[in-house]
Design a protein around this motif. Structure first.
Motif, PDB file in Angstrom:
ATOM      1  N   UNK A 175       0.818  -1.205   0.000  1.00  0.00           N
ATOM      2  CA  UNK A 175       0.000   0.000   0.000  1.00  0.00           C
ATOM      3  C   UNK A 175       0.861   1.268   0.000  1.00  0.00           C
ATOM      4  N   UNK A 176       2.177   1.092   0.140  1.00  0.00           N
ATOM      5  CA  UNK A 176       3.112   2.214   0.166  1.00  0.00           C
ATOM      6  C   UNK A 176       3.876   2.231  -1.163  1.00  0.00           C
ATOM      7  N   UNK A 177       3.916   3.358  -1.854  1.00  0.00           N
ATOM      8  CA  UNK A 177       4.432   3.435  -3.213  1.00  0.00           C
ATOM      9  C   UNK A 177       5.874   2.952  -3.376  1.00  0.00           C
ATOM     10  N   UNK A 178       6.824   3.430  -2.614  1.00  0.00           N
ATOM     11  CA  UNK A 178       8.228   3.075  -2.814  1.00  0.00           C
ATOM     12  C   UNK A 178       8.485   1.596  -2.555  1.00  0.00           C
ATOM     13  N   UNK A 179       8.070   1.035  -1.406  1.00  0.00           N
ATOM     14  CA  UNK A 179       8.298  -0.403  -1.220  1.00  0.00           C
ATOM     15  C   UNK A 179       7.571  -1.239  -2.279  1.00  0.00           C
ATOM     16  N   UNK A 180       6.400  -0.821  -2.691  1.00  0.00           N
ATOM     17  CA  UNK A 180       5.656  -1.551  -3.713  1.00  0.00           C
ATOM     18  C   UNK A 180       6.449  -1.608  -5.011  1.00  0.00           C
ATOM     19  N   UNK A 181       7.003  -0.492  -5.457  1.00  0.00           N
ATOM     20  CA  UNK A 181       7.793  -0.469  -6.685  1.00  0.00           C
ATOM     21  C   UNK A 181       9.023  -1.369  -6.577  1.00  0.00           C
ATOM     22  N   UNK A 182       9.670  -1.379  -5.417  1.00  0.00           N
ATOM     23  CA  UNK A 182      10.830  -2.238  -5.206  1.00  0.00           C
ATOM     24  C   UNK A 182      10.428  -3.710  -5.298  1.00  0.00           C
ATOM     25  N   UNK A 183       9.301  -4.075  -4.702  1.00  0.00           N
ATOM     26  CA  UNK A 183       8.862  -5.465  -4.742  1.00  0.00           C
ATOM     27  C   UNK A 183       8.441  -5.875  -6.147  1.00  0.00           C
ATOM     28  N   UNK A 184       7.891  -4.936  -6.921  1.00  0.00           N
ATOM     29  CA  UNK A 184       7.546  -5.243  -8.307  1.00  0.00           C
ATOM     30  C   UNK A 184       8.819  -5.568  -9.091  1.00  0.00           C
ATOM     31  N   UNK A 185       9.855  -4.812  -8.872  1.00  0.00           N
ATOM     32  CA  UNK A 185      11.133  -5.077  -9.553  1.00  0.00           C
ATOM     33  C   UNK A 185      11.676  -6.445  -9.161  1.00  0.00           C
ATOM     34  N   UNK A 186      11.628  -6.783  -7.895  1.00  0.00           N
ATOM     35  CA  UNK A 186      12.129  -8.084  -7.436  1.00  0.00           C
ATOM     36  C   UNK A 186      11.340  -9.232  -8.049  1.00  0.00           C
ATOM     37  N   UNK A 187      10.053  -9.069  -8.207  1.00  0.00           N
ATOM     38  CA  UNK A 187       9.222 -10.139  -8.760  1.00  0.00           C
ATOM     39  C   UNK A 187       9.495 -10.351 -10.262  1.00  0.00           C
ATOM     40  N   UNK A 188      10.063  -9.363 -10.922  1.00  0.00           N
ATOM     41  CA  UNK A 188      10.396  -9.508 -12.340  1.00  0.00           C
ATOM     42  C   UNK A 188      11.624 -10.368 -12.562  1.00  0.00           C
ATOM     43  N   UNK A 189      12.463 -10.448 -11.578  1.00  0.00           N
ATOM     44  CA  UNK A 189      13.739 -11.184 -11.745  1.00  0.00           C
ATOM     45  C   UNK A 189      13.614 -12.641 -11.495  1.00  0.00           C
TER      46      UNK A 189
END
Length: 80
Positions: A66-80
């Motif tokens: 629900x928090x923008x910065x951690x969410x974006x980081x987790x999206x990047x991790x899920x792509x790898x």
């Protein structure tokens, strides 16, 4: 695709194909994945695998989605 769906079901995760404005998303705290019903089978499989990565790597951090910065980081991790 059926093999991946079977594996997901064995993990106790419910997958729903619904009309969405984006490709997919997961509600880790509810063990649910939503996939855009209009995607090709190959794209839906790709999205499902991506959403599963959130369960594998981020299930204990679901509140951070629900928090923008951690969410974006987790999206990047899920792509790898």
């Amino acid at each position: 695709m059926q093999r991946v769906l079977s594996e997901v079901k064995e993990l106790g995760i419910d997958v729903q194909f619904v009309e969405l404005k984006k490709d997919g998303y997961s509600l880790v705290e509810m063990n649910m994945i939503f996939i855009n019903q209009y995607l090709s089978e190959e794209k839906a499989k790709e999205v499902l695998i991506h959403e599963l990565a959130h369960f594998k790597f981020h299930s204990e951090y679901s509140i951070l989605y629900k928090m923008k910065v951690p969410h974006l980081k987790m999206e990047q991790e899920a792509l790898n």
